[in-house]
Design an enzyme around this catalytic site. Structure first.
Site, PDB file in Angstrom:
ATOM      1  N   SER A  47      39.596  43.559  47.461  1.00  0.00           N
ATOM      2  CA  SER A  47      38.804  43.547  48.492  1.00  0.00           C
ATOM      3  C   SER A  47      37.650  44.212  48.293  1.00  0.00           C
ATOM      4  CB  SER A  47      39.749  44.266  49.824  1.00  0.00           C
ATOM      5  OG  SER A  47      40.001  45.632  49.138  1.00  0.00           O
ATOM      6  N   LYS A  48      37.099  45.160  47.431  1.00  0.00           N
ATOM      7  CA  LYS A  48      36.007  45.796  47.237  1.00  0.00           C
ATOM      8  C   LYS A  48      34.942  44.594  46.681  1.00  0.00           C
ATOM      9  CE  LYS A  48      37.999  49.787  47.873  1.00  0.00           C
ATOM     10  NZ  LYS A  48      37.725  50.433  49.010  1.00  0.00           N
ATOM     11  N   ASP A  49      35.307  43.478  46.402  1.00  0.00           N
ATOM     12  CA  ASP A  49      34.083  42.658  46.241  1.00  0.00           C
ATOM     13  C   ASP A  49      33.313  42.440  47.692  1.00  0.00           C
ATOM     14  OD1 ASP A  49      35.075  42.058  43.744  1.00  0.00           O
ATOM     15  OD2 ASP A  49      35.620  39.768  44.214  1.00  0.00           O
TER      16      ASP A  49
END
Length: 345
Positions: A47-49
Protein backbone atom coordinates in the site's frame (compact mmCIF):
# COMPACT_ATOMS: atom_id res chain seq x y z
CA UNK A 1 2.93 1.34 -30.50
CA UNK A 2 -0.84 1.57 -30.39
CA UNK A 3 -1.92 2.27 -26.81
CA UNK A 4 -4.45 0.12 -24.98
CA UNK A 5 -5.38 -0.36 -21.35
CA UNK A 6 -2.67 -3.00 -20.83
CA UNK A 7 0.22 -0.86 -22.07
CA UNK A 8 1.80 1.66 -19.70
CA UNK A 9 4.47 4.33 -19.99
CA UNK A 10 6.15 3.23 -16.76
CA UNK A 11 5.59 1.14 -13.65
CA UNK A 12 4.16 4.05 -11.65
CA UNK A 13 0.98 3.97 -13.73
CA UNK A 14 0.19 0.60 -12.14
CA UNK A 15 -0.17 2.08 -8.65
CA UNK A 16 -3.68 1.83 -7.20
CA UNK A 17 -6.88 0.15 -8.41
CA UNK A 18 -6.02 -2.97 -6.42
CA UNK A 19 -8.58 -5.79 -6.28
CA UNK A 20 -11.07 -6.56 -3.55
CA UNK A 21 -11.07 -10.35 -3.11
CA UNK A 22 -13.72 -12.28 -1.21
CA UNK A 23 -12.45 -14.49 1.60
CA UNK A 24 -14.15 -17.87 1.51
CA UNK A 25 -12.62 -20.79 3.42
CA UNK A 26 -11.05 -18.79 6.23
CA UNK A 27 -14.32 -17.06 7.08
CA UNK A 28 -16.74 -19.85 6.18
CA UNK A 29 -18.15 -20.03 9.72
CA UNK A 30 -18.09 -16.28 10.39
CA UNK A 31 -21.06 -13.94 10.40
CA UNK A 32 -21.17 -11.66 7.36
CA UNK A 33 -19.21 -11.41 4.12
CA UNK A 34 -15.49 -10.69 4.26
CA UNK A 35 -13.35 -9.10 1.56
CA UNK A 36 -9.63 -8.35 1.43
CA UNK A 37 -8.24 -5.21 -0.19
CA UNK A 38 -5.04 -6.85 -1.49
CA UNK A 39 -2.42 -4.12 -1.76
CA UNK A 40 0.27 -6.55 -2.89
CA UNK A 41 -1.14 -6.00 -6.40
CA UNK A 42 0.58 -2.60 -6.45
CA UNK A 43 3.84 -2.76 -8.46
CA UNK A 44 5.90 -2.28 -5.31
CA UNK A 45 3.81 -5.00 -3.62
CA UNK A 46 2.42 -2.79 -0.85
CA UNK A 47 0.00 0.00 0.00
CA UNK A 48 2.99 2.31 0.48
CA UNK A 49 3.27 2.82 -3.28
CA UNK A 50 0.29 5.13 -2.97
CA UNK A 51 1.86 7.50 -0.45
CA UNK A 52 5.31 7.45 -2.05
CA UNK A 53 3.94 8.60 -5.40
CA UNK A 54 1.52 11.13 -3.91
CA UNK A 55 4.01 12.77 -1.55
CA UNK A 56 6.80 12.95 -4.13
CA UNK A 57 4.54 14.35 -6.85
CA UNK A 58 3.16 16.93 -4.41
CA UNK A 59 6.75 17.99 -3.62
CA UNK A 60 7.35 18.36 -7.37
CA UNK A 61 4.19 20.46 -7.76
CA UNK A 62 5.38 22.74 -4.96
CA UNK A 63 8.78 23.12 -6.61
CA UNK A 64 10.75 21.76 -3.64
CA UNK A 65 12.01 18.68 -5.48
CA UNK A 66 13.97 18.63 -8.72
CA UNK A 67 15.66 15.79 -10.67
CA UNK A 68 18.92 14.80 -9.01
CA UNK A 69 17.75 15.76 -5.51
CA UNK A 70 17.81 13.26 -2.64
CA UNK A 71 14.77 11.78 -0.92
CA UNK A 72 15.22 10.63 2.68
CA UNK A 73 12.80 8.55 4.70
CA UNK A 74 12.28 6.54 7.86
CA UNK A 75 10.84 3.12 7.06
CA UNK A 76 10.21 -0.41 8.27
CA UNK A 77 10.80 -1.46 4.67
CA UNK A 78 7.70 -1.08 2.52
CA UNK A 79 7.64 2.72 2.25
CA UNK A 80 11.35 2.65 1.53
CA UNK A 81 10.91 0.22 -1.33
CA UNK A 82 8.12 2.33 -2.82
CA UNK A 83 10.16 5.54 -2.53
CA UNK A 84 13.18 3.83 -4.10
CA UNK A 85 10.99 2.63 -6.99
CA UNK A 86 9.53 6.10 -7.59
CA UNK A 87 13.01 7.64 -7.28
CA UNK A 88 14.39 5.39 -10.01
CA UNK A 89 11.68 6.41 -12.47
CA UNK A 90 11.85 10.12 -11.61
CA UNK A 91 15.62 10.45 -11.28
CA UNK A 92 16.18 11.03 -7.55
CA UNK A 93 18.73 9.69 -5.09
CA UNK A 94 17.24 7.70 -2.21
CA UNK A 95 18.53 7.35 1.38
CA UNK A 96 16.62 5.23 3.90
CA UNK A 97 16.86 4.83 7.67
CA UNK A 98 15.51 1.37 8.44
CA UNK A 99 14.59 -0.35 11.68
CA UNK A 100 16.68 -3.41 12.53
CA UNK A 101 13.35 -5.18 13.15
CA UNK A 102 12.78 -5.15 9.40
CA UNK A 103 13.27 -8.55 7.79
CA UNK A 104 16.55 -9.20 5.94
CA UNK A 105 14.37 -9.72 2.85
CA UNK A 106 13.12 -6.14 3.03
CA UNK A 107 16.60 -4.72 3.57
CA UNK A 108 18.00 -6.71 0.63
CA UNK A 109 15.14 -5.46 -1.56
CA UNK A 110 15.95 -1.85 -0.65
CA UNK A 111 19.58 -2.37 -1.60
CA UNK A 112 18.54 -4.02 -4.87
CA UNK A 113 16.55 -0.88 -5.74
CA UNK A 114 19.65 1.28 -5.47
CA UNK A 115 18.85 2.90 -2.13
CA UNK A 116 21.52 3.80 0.43
CA UNK A 117 20.37 2.05 3.59
CA UNK A 118 21.15 2.82 7.24
CA UNK A 119 20.00 0.03 9.59
CA UNK A 120 19.15 1.45 13.02
CA UNK A 121 18.46 -0.38 16.32
CA UNK A 122 14.74 -1.04 16.75
CA UNK A 123 14.39 -1.14 20.52
CA UNK A 124 15.53 2.35 21.45
CA UNK A 125 13.37 5.36 22.29
CA UNK A 126 12.12 7.55 19.45
CA UNK A 127 14.33 10.46 20.57
CA UNK A 128 17.49 8.34 20.87
CA UNK A 129 20.06 9.62 18.32
CA UNK A 130 20.38 6.02 17.04
CA UNK A 131 16.65 5.66 16.32
CA UNK A 132 15.66 5.61 12.70
CA UNK A 133 13.64 8.77 13.24
CA UNK A 134 16.66 10.73 14.48
CA UNK A 135 19.06 9.20 11.95
CA UNK A 136 16.76 10.29 9.11
CA UNK A 137 16.59 13.82 10.51
CA UNK A 138 20.39 13.97 10.76
CA UNK A 139 20.84 12.69 7.21
CA UNK A 140 18.39 15.31 5.96
CA UNK A 141 20.39 18.06 7.68
CA UNK A 142 23.66 16.72 6.25
CA UNK A 143 22.44 16.35 2.66
CA UNK A 144 21.75 19.65 0.94
CA UNK A 145 19.05 19.47 -1.71
CA UNK A 146 17.23 16.69 0.13
CA UNK A 147 13.65 16.32 1.31
CA UNK A 148 12.52 14.22 4.26
CA UNK A 149 9.23 12.42 3.59
CA UNK A 150 8.54 11.94 7.33
CA UNK A 151 5.52 9.69 6.78
CA UNK A 152 4.61 9.53 10.49
CA UNK A 153 3.94 13.26 10.61
CA UNK A 154 2.87 14.01 7.06
CA UNK A 155 -0.77 14.86 6.29
CA UNK A 156 -0.16 13.78 2.68
CA UNK A 157 0.08 10.21 4.00
CA UNK A 158 -3.61 10.42 4.91
CA UNK A 159 -4.52 12.31 1.73
CA UNK A 160 -3.10 9.59 -0.52
CA UNK A 161 -5.53 7.02 0.85
CA UNK A 162 -8.42 9.49 1.10
CA UNK A 163 -8.00 10.21 -2.61
CA UNK A 164 -7.53 6.62 -3.82
CA UNK A 165 -7.98 3.65 -1.49
CA UNK A 166 -11.12 4.95 0.21
CA UNK A 167 -13.03 5.69 -3.03
CA UNK A 168 -11.91 2.34 -4.48
CA UNK A 169 -13.31 0.39 -1.51
CA UNK A 170 -16.57 2.38 -1.53
CA UNK A 171 -17.02 1.72 -5.24
CA UNK A 172 -16.00 -1.95 -5.05
CA UNK A 173 -18.55 -2.64 -2.30
CA UNK A 174 -21.27 -0.55 -4.00
CA UNK A 175 -21.35 1.51 -0.82
CA UNK A 176 -22.45 -1.50 1.23
CA UNK A 177 -19.36 -1.77 3.44
CA UNK A 178 -20.23 -1.94 7.16
CA UNK A 179 -16.76 -2.44 8.72
CA UNK A 180 -13.19 -1.53 7.81
CA UNK A 181 -10.41 -3.42 9.60
CA UNK A 182 -6.87 -2.18 9.04
CA UNK A 183 -3.54 -2.19 10.84
CA UNK A 184 -2.27 1.13 12.17
CA UNK A 185 1.40 2.05 12.05
CA UNK A 186 1.88 5.54 10.66
CA UNK A 187 -1.92 5.56 10.57
CA UNK A 188 -2.13 7.05 7.08
CA UNK A 189 -3.84 4.06 5.49
CA UNK A 190 -6.59 3.58 8.05
CA UNK A 191 -7.11 7.32 8.57
CA UNK A 192 -7.40 8.22 4.90
CA UNK A 193 -9.73 5.34 4.07
CA UNK A 194 -11.84 5.95 7.19
CA UNK A 195 -12.19 9.66 6.52
CA UNK A 196 -13.55 8.99 3.03
CA UNK A 197 -15.86 6.15 4.05
CA UNK A 198 -17.36 8.05 6.98
CA UNK A 199 -18.08 11.00 4.72
CA UNK A 200 -20.15 8.63 2.57
CA UNK A 201 -21.74 6.77 5.52
CA UNK A 202 -20.98 7.78 9.13
CA UNK A 203 -22.20 4.36 10.31
CA UNK A 204 -19.27 2.49 8.76
CA UNK A 205 -17.34 1.09 11.72
CA UNK A 206 -13.58 1.55 11.55
CA UNK A 207 -11.44 -0.82 13.62
CA UNK A 208 -7.70 -0.34 13.97
CA UNK A 209 -5.30 -3.17 14.68
CA UNK A 210 -2.50 -2.56 17.18
CA UNK A 211 0.30 -4.66 18.65
CA UNK A 212 1.03 -5.51 22.26
CA UNK A 213 4.00 -3.30 23.10
CA UNK A 214 2.55 -0.33 21.20
CA UNK A 215 0.95 2.84 22.61
CA UNK A 216 -1.80 3.41 20.02
CA UNK A 217 -4.80 1.64 21.56
CA UNK A 218 -4.38 3.25 24.97
CA UNK A 219 -3.82 6.67 23.41
CA UNK A 220 -7.03 6.26 21.39
CA UNK A 221 -8.98 5.41 24.53
CA UNK A 222 -7.46 7.97 26.92
CA UNK A 223 -5.62 10.53 24.73
CA UNK A 224 -2.65 9.95 27.01
CA UNK A 225 0.77 8.72 25.90
CA UNK A 226 1.80 5.94 28.28
CA UNK A 227 5.46 5.01 27.99
CA UNK A 228 4.81 1.98 30.22
CA UNK A 229 2.91 0.38 27.33
CA UNK A 230 6.11 0.14 25.27
CA UNK A 231 8.05 -3.09 25.00
CA UNK A 232 9.66 -5.01 22.10
CA UNK A 233 7.45 -6.93 19.68
CA UNK A 234 8.10 -8.63 16.35
CA UNK A 235 5.39 -7.50 13.91
CA UNK A 236 6.73 -4.96 11.41
CA UNK A 237 4.82 -1.89 10.26
CA UNK A 238 2.22 -2.15 13.01
CA UNK A 239 1.90 -0.13 16.21
CA UNK A 240 4.21 2.63 17.43
CA UNK A 241 6.30 3.85 20.38
CA UNK A 242 5.21 7.43 19.62
CA UNK A 243 2.00 9.15 18.50
CA UNK A 244 2.06 9.83 14.73
CA UNK A 245 0.17 12.92 13.61
CA UNK A 246 -0.60 10.97 10.42
CA UNK A 247 -3.13 9.05 12.53
CA UNK A 248 -6.56 10.66 12.79
CA UNK A 249 -7.82 8.97 15.96
CA UNK A 250 -11.21 10.66 15.64
CA UNK A 251 -12.21 8.58 12.59
CA UNK A 252 -11.24 5.27 14.21
CA UNK A 253 -13.97 3.69 16.35
CA UNK A 254 -11.82 1.28 18.33
CA UNK A 255 -8.57 -0.65 18.37
CA UNK A 256 -7.93 -4.38 18.77
CA UNK A 257 -4.56 -5.70 19.93
CA UNK A 258 -3.05 -8.88 18.50
CA UNK A 259 -0.05 -11.01 19.47
CA UNK A 260 3.07 -11.70 17.45
CA UNK A 261 2.52 -15.45 17.51
CA UNK A 262 -1.14 -15.55 16.52
CA UNK A 263 -0.54 -13.01 13.74
CA UNK A 264 2.31 -15.11 12.33
CA UNK A 265 0.17 -18.26 12.30
CA UNK A 266 -2.74 -16.42 10.73
CA UNK A 267 -0.53 -15.07 7.92
CA UNK A 268 0.40 -18.65 7.11
CA UNK A 269 -3.23 -19.70 7.38
CA UNK A 270 -4.28 -17.06 4.81
CA UNK A 271 -1.81 -18.54 2.34
CA UNK A 272 -2.97 -22.08 3.02
CA UNK A 273 -6.71 -21.39 2.85
CA UNK A 274 -7.20 -18.50 0.44
CA UNK A 275 -4.11 -18.85 -1.76
CA UNK A 276 -3.11 -15.27 -0.97
CA UNK A 277 0.58 -14.98 -0.12
CA UNK A 278 0.52 -11.99 2.21
CA UNK A 279 2.72 -10.41 4.85
CA UNK A 280 2.94 -10.37 8.64
CA UNK A 281 0.67 -7.34 9.06
CA UNK A 282 -1.97 -8.99 6.89
CA UNK A 283 -1.90 -11.87 9.35
CA UNK A 284 -2.34 -9.36 12.16
CA UNK A 285 -5.36 -7.76 10.47
CA UNK A 286 -6.98 -11.15 9.88
CA UNK A 287 -6.23 -12.21 13.45
CA UNK A 288 -8.13 -9.12 14.63
CA UNK A 289 -11.13 -10.25 12.59
CA UNK A 290 -10.99 -13.67 14.26
CA UNK A 291 -11.04 -12.02 17.67
CA UNK A 292 -13.87 -9.67 16.68
CA UNK A 293 -15.89 -12.64 15.42
CA UNK A 294 -15.44 -14.35 18.79
CA UNK A 295 -16.62 -11.16 20.50
CA UNK A 296 -19.82 -11.13 18.40
CA UNK A 297 -18.91 -7.95 16.51
CA UNK A 298 -20.42 -9.01 13.16
CA UNK A 299 -23.94 -9.75 11.88
CA UNK A 300 -24.84 -12.04 8.95
CA UNK A 301 -25.74 -8.98 6.85
CA UNK A 302 -22.39 -7.21 7.37
CA UNK A 303 -19.85 -6.59 4.63
CA UNK A 304 -16.39 -6.37 6.14
CA UNK A 305 -13.29 -5.14 4.31
CA UNK A 306 -9.85 -5.94 5.68
CA UNK A 307 -6.72 -4.32 4.27
CA UNK A 308 -3.88 -6.73 3.46
CA UNK A 309 -1.00 -4.22 3.16
CA UNK A 310 1.83 -6.18 1.55
CA UNK A 311 3.23 -9.40 0.05
CA UNK A 312 4.55 -12.51 1.77
CA UNK A 313 7.83 -12.47 -0.17
CA UNK A 314 9.08 -9.82 2.27
CA UNK A 315 8.87 -12.24 5.17
CA UNK A 316 10.58 -15.35 3.80
CA UNK A 317 13.22 -15.14 6.52
CA UNK A 318 10.57 -14.61 9.22
CA UNK A 319 6.97 -15.87 9.36
CA UNK A 320 7.43 -18.17 6.36
CA UNK A 321 10.68 -19.59 7.71
CA UNK A 322 10.22 -22.59 9.99
CA UNK A 323 13.58 -22.04 11.72
CA UNK A 324 12.67 -18.44 12.61
CA UNK A 325 9.26 -19.52 13.86
CA UNK A 326 10.87 -22.19 16.05
CA UNK A 327 13.42 -19.70 17.41
CA UNK A 328 10.56 -17.39 18.47
CA UNK A 329 8.81 -20.28 20.22
CA UNK A 330 5.90 -19.97 17.79
CA UNK A 331 5.61 -23.67 16.95
CA UNK A 332 4.33 -24.58 20.41
CA UNK A 333 0.79 -23.94 19.19
CA UNK A 334 -1.46 -26.79 18.12
CA UNK A 335 -2.81 -24.58 15.35
CA UNK A 336 0.59 -23.82 13.83
CA UNK A 337 0.75 -24.24 10.05
CA UNK A 338 4.15 -25.82 9.36
CA UNK A 339 5.63 -26.45 5.93
CA UNK A 340 6.60 -29.91 4.75
CA UNK A 341 9.60 -30.54 2.52
CA UNK A 342 10.93 -33.97 1.57
CA UNK A 343 14.17 -34.29 -0.36
CA UNK A 344 14.46 -37.23 -2.76
CA UNK A 345 17.99 -38.54 -3.11
Amino acid sequence: MKQNKNVFDNVLQLIGSTPLIKLNRLTADFDGEFYAKVEAFNPGHSSKDRIALHIIEEAERQGILSPGDTIIETTSGNTGFSIAMVSIIKGYECILAVSSKSSPDKIDMLKSMGAKVYVCPAHVSADDPRSYYEVAKRLHEENKGSIYINQYFNQLNIDAHYNTTGPEIWDQTDGEITHLVACSGTGGTISGIAKYLKEQNPDVKVIGVDAYGSVLQKYHETREFDEKEIYPYRIEGLGKNLIPTATDFDVIDKFVKVTDEESAHTAREISNTEGLFVGYTSGAAMQAIKQLQEEGEFKPTDKVVVVFPDHGSRYMSKVYNDKWMEEQGFFDSETAVQSTIEYIK
